[in-house]
Design an enzyme around this catalytic site. Structure first.
Site, PDB file in Angstrom:
ATOM      1  N   GLY A  94       0.828  -1.195   0.000  1.00 15.88           N
ATOM      2  CA  GLY A  94       0.000   0.000   0.000  1.00 15.88           C
ATOM      3  C   GLY A  94       0.863   1.246   0.000  1.00 15.88           C
ATOM      4  O   GLY A  94       2.034   1.201  -0.409  1.00 15.88           O
ATOM      5  N   GLU A 148     -13.187   1.581  11.931  1.00 11.58           N
ATOM      6  CA  GLU A 148     -12.297   1.843  13.073  1.00 11.58           C
ATOM      7  C   GLU A 148     -11.846   3.309  13.128  1.00 11.58           C
ATOM      8  O   GLU A 148     -11.473   3.813  14.184  1.00 11.58           O
ATOM      9  CB  GLU A 148     -11.072   0.925  13.008  1.00 11.58           C
ATOM     10  CG  GLU A 148     -10.218   1.145  11.761  1.00 11.58           C
ATOM     11  CD  GLU A 148      -9.016   0.232  11.667  1.00 11.58           C
ATOM     12  OE1 GLU A 148      -8.776  -0.573  12.566  1.00 11.58           O
ATOM     13  OE2 GLU A 148      -8.285   0.334  10.644  1.00 11.58           O
ATOM     14  N   ARG A 171      -8.498   1.832   8.398  1.00 13.80           N
ATOM     15  CA  ARG A 171      -7.719   3.025   8.772  1.00 13.80           C
ATOM     16  C   ARG A 171      -8.542   4.308   8.586  1.00 13.80           C
ATOM     17  O   ARG A 171      -9.665   4.371   9.041  1.00 13.80           O
ATOM     18  CB  ARG A 171      -6.408   3.096   7.973  1.00 13.80           C
ATOM     19  CG  ARG A 171      -5.368   2.114   8.461  1.00 13.80           C
ATOM     20  CD  ARG A 171      -3.983   2.552   8.086  1.00 13.80           C
ATOM     21  NE  ARG A 171      -3.827   2.602   6.631  1.00 13.80           N
ATOM     22  CZ  ARG A 171      -2.748   3.022   6.020  1.00 13.80           C
ATOM     23  NH1 ARG A 171      -1.712   3.436   6.717  1.00 13.80           N
ATOM     24  NH2 ARG A 171      -2.672   3.032   4.712  1.00 13.80           N
ATOM     25  N   GLN A 187     -10.792 -10.177   9.136  1.00 15.45           N
ATOM     26  CA  GLN A 187     -11.092  -9.594   7.811  1.00 15.45           C
ATOM     27  C   GLN A 187      -9.967  -9.799   6.814  1.00 15.45           C
ATOM     28  O   GLN A 187     -10.181  -9.795   5.616  1.00 15.45           O
ATOM     29  CB  GLN A 187     -11.341  -8.082   7.957  1.00 15.45           C
ATOM     30  CG  GLN A 187     -12.577  -7.749   8.735  1.00 15.45           C
ATOM     31  CD  GLN A 187     -12.519  -6.339   9.302  1.00 15.45           C
ATOM     32  OE1 GLN A 187     -13.063  -5.429   8.711  1.00 15.45           O
ATOM     33  NE2 GLN A 187     -11.866  -6.156  10.438  1.00 15.45           N
ATOM     34  N   ILE A 197      -6.400  -4.042   2.100  1.00 19.39           N
ATOM     35  CA  ILE A 197      -7.833  -4.265   2.346  1.00 19.39           C
ATOM     36  C   ILE A 197      -8.552  -2.934   2.532  1.00 19.39           C
ATOM     37  O   ILE A 197      -9.771  -2.874   2.535  1.00 19.39           O
ATOM     38  CB  ILE A 197      -8.096  -5.152   3.587  1.00 19.39           C
ATOM     39  CG1 ILE A 197      -7.615  -4.480   4.877  1.00 19.39           C
ATOM     40  CG2 ILE A 197      -7.495  -6.533   3.422  1.00 19.39           C
ATOM     41  CD1 ILE A 197      -8.289  -5.020   6.119  1.00 19.39           C
ATOM     42  N   ASP A 198      -7.788  -1.845   2.710  1.00 19.56           N
ATOM     43  CA  ASP A 198      -8.414  -0.531   2.940  1.00 19.56           C
ATOM     44  C   ASP A 198      -8.880   0.115   1.631  1.00 19.56           C
ATOM     45  O   ASP A 198      -9.685   1.040   1.655  1.00 19.56           O
ATOM     46  CB  ASP A 198      -7.429   0.415   3.630  1.00 19.56           C
ATOM     47  CG  ASP A 198      -6.877  -0.164   4.924  1.00 19.56           C
ATOM     48  OD1 ASP A 198      -7.555  -1.017   5.516  1.00 19.56           O
ATOM     49  OD2 ASP A 198      -5.765   0.219   5.319  1.00 19.56           O
TER      50      ASP A 198
HETATM   51  O1  F6P Z   1      -3.900  -1.295   6.372  1.00 16.43           O
HETATM   52  C1  F6P Z   1      -4.474  -2.538   6.620  1.00 16.43           C
HETATM   53  C2  F6P Z   1      -4.918  -2.653   8.054  1.00 16.43           C
HETATM   54  O2  F6P Z   1      -5.534  -3.906   8.243  1.00 16.43           O
HETATM   55  C3  F6P Z   1      -5.828  -1.529   8.524  1.00 16.43           C
HETATM   56  O3  F6P Z   1      -7.141  -1.673   8.086  1.00 16.43           O
HETATM   57  C4  F6P Z   1      -5.644  -1.627  10.028  1.00 16.43           C
HETATM   58  O4  F6P Z   1      -5.889  -0.388  10.633  1.00 16.43           O
HETATM   59  C5  F6P Z   1      -4.196  -1.994  10.165  1.00 16.43           C
HETATM   60  O5  F6P Z   1      -3.798  -2.582   8.928  1.00 16.43           O
HETATM   61  C6  F6P Z   1      -3.910  -2.958  11.283  1.00 16.43           C
HETATM   62  O6  F6P Z   1      -2.541  -3.108  11.376  1.00 16.43           O
HETATM   63  P1  F6P Z   1      -1.831  -4.274  12.200  1.00 16.43           P
HETATM   64  O7  F6P Z   1      -1.891  -5.529  11.381  1.00 16.43           O
HETATM   65  O8  F6P Z   1      -0.441  -3.783  12.401  1.00 16.43           O
HETATM   66  O9  F6P Z   1      -2.588  -4.438  13.495  1.00 16.43           O
END
Ligand code: F6P
Length: 377
Positions: free
Chosen positions: A124, A244, A193, A296, A148-149
């Site tokens: 990303g 979130e 995010r 997810q 996934i965002d």
């Molecule tokens: O960017 C993908 C993502 O899954 C976001 O949706 C989420 O906020 C973040 O990564 C979670 O990150 P980690 O896997 O470090 O907890």
């Protein structure tokens, strides 16, 4: 039979950076198979850019990438902490904060040692930002848009998104029946995010009554009013899909924790519980909340992601073979094309609250976004 041309490229590396997502293996497979066919050797770099910092590199063969099309995660491993420009080497400052060092030289040494001429970077905006300085210094970096965002600038779609939407929708579908049985409001927190694409799509697909996204700050009183009106009309349960990153008007996002070793240190989380408590306190209707979290991102990619990942992977290999430099494969208005990789670094593509047909469609089926613009049938 395709003509075997490779513009003299002999050896490439491939890495997967940032949070994992379904479809990474499908891209690794597509790039590797296409490159091998055209006489290019492929090296897999383990754990994102960390593999180039710590020299964790393996040769990818046809056998190594067989049977992985439908497997979630990444056979190469990933890291969302390994930006070579600011890498936590383990040391600590006097105040306890991690020492971040520029270890770019280690990356150049590793590339030289393995005679890797070009890098395919699956990631990303964080991964594209990590790749940017190397692209600027002459390493050919070809990006493939993953997250996934679905918030990468320049592309309408990233691989992994469709599977995350399907996973979240499945969970939202399931809470419907239990919410209905107990006449409850259930608030489901999804990832994404700062972008509301995941919540918006999963909310729409599951028929969620309330969808809360970061781009539309919400008014909790308005949501409670909507739920009361639903109840007055005989609808005794409500499903709320909250991103979130959603926040109340005039308020702030809820941060679960801060990871100072990560280039993107904020980990969001906790908004579902807050919304659920507020609704219960104000309406006296019973509420529950669920945080879907990494469920997810797990499991096999849906068919759409397998297809798009294979198309993206093929396009990335084709770009390399044609001698193009520093491009990001993207999908724009249904067509595969490519843009400058630097264009996608450090930026996010967000939902435009004033111009988004998904929002219009959701509103037309009585969805509430907590902004006073709803109607109840
Ligand atoms: O960017 C993908 C993502 O899954 C976001 O949706 C989420 O906020 C973040 O990564 C979670 O990150 P980690 O896997 O470090 O907890």
């Amino acid at each position: 039979m395709t003509e075997k041309t490779n513009h003299g490229v002999k050896r490439i590396g491939i890495l997967t950076g940032g949070g994992d997502c379904p479809g990474l293996n499908a891209v690794i497979r597509a790039v590797t198979k296409d490159a091998l066919f055209h006489g290019i050797e492929v090296y897999g770099i383990r754990d994102g850019f960390e593999g180039l910092i710590l020299d964790k590199v393996e040769r990818l063969t046809r056998d190594r990438v067989s049977g992985i099309l439908n497997r979630g995660g990444t056979i190469l491993g990933s890291s969302n902490k390994a930006n070579p420009k600011s890498y936590a080497t383990g040391g600590r400052h006097a105040d306890g904060s991690p020492v971040l060092e520029d270890v770019s030289d280690d990356v150049y040494k590793c590339l030289e040692k393995h005679e890797i001429e070009a890098l395919v970077c699956l990631g990303g905006d964080g991964t594209m930002s990590a790749a940017a300085p190397f692209a600027e210094k002459g390493i050919n970096c070809i990006g493939v848009p993953k997250t996934i965002d679905n918030d990468l600038v320049g592309t309408d779609i990233t691989f992994g998104f469709a599977t995350a939407v399907a996973n979240a929708t499945d969970a939202l579908d399931k809470v419907h029946s239990t919410a209905a049985s107990h006449h409850r409001t259930i608030v489901v927190e999804v990832m994404g995010r700062n972008a509301g694409w995941l919540a918006l799509n999963a909310g729409l697909a599951s028929g969620s009554d309330v969808i809360l996204i970061p781009e539309i700050p919400f008014d909790i009183d308005d949501i409670c009013e909507y739920i009361r009106e639903r109840a007055a009309g005989g609808r005794t349960y409500t499903i709320v899909c909250v991103s979130e990153g959603a926040k109340p008007k005039g308020g702030k996002q809820i941060v679960d924790r801060v990871d100072p070793t990560s280039p993107d240190p904020i980990r969001l989380g906790g908004i579902a519980k807050w919304v659920s408590n507020q609704i219960e306190d104000q309406t006296r209707f019973e509420c529950r909340h669920v945080v879907l979290g990494h469920v997810q991102r797990g499991g096999p990619p849906v068919a759409f992601d397998r297809v798009i990942a294979t198309r993206f992977g093929h396009a990335a290999s084709e770009l390399l073979r044609s001698g193009k430099r520093n491009r990001l494969v993207v999908m724009q208005e249904g067509r595969l094309t490519d843009i400058d990789i630097l264009a996608a670094a450090d930026k996010q593509r967000l939902v435009d609250p004033n111009d988004c047909d998904l929002l219009d469609a959701a509103r037309s089926v009585y969805t509430c976004f907590g902004d006073g613009e709803w109607q109840v049938a």
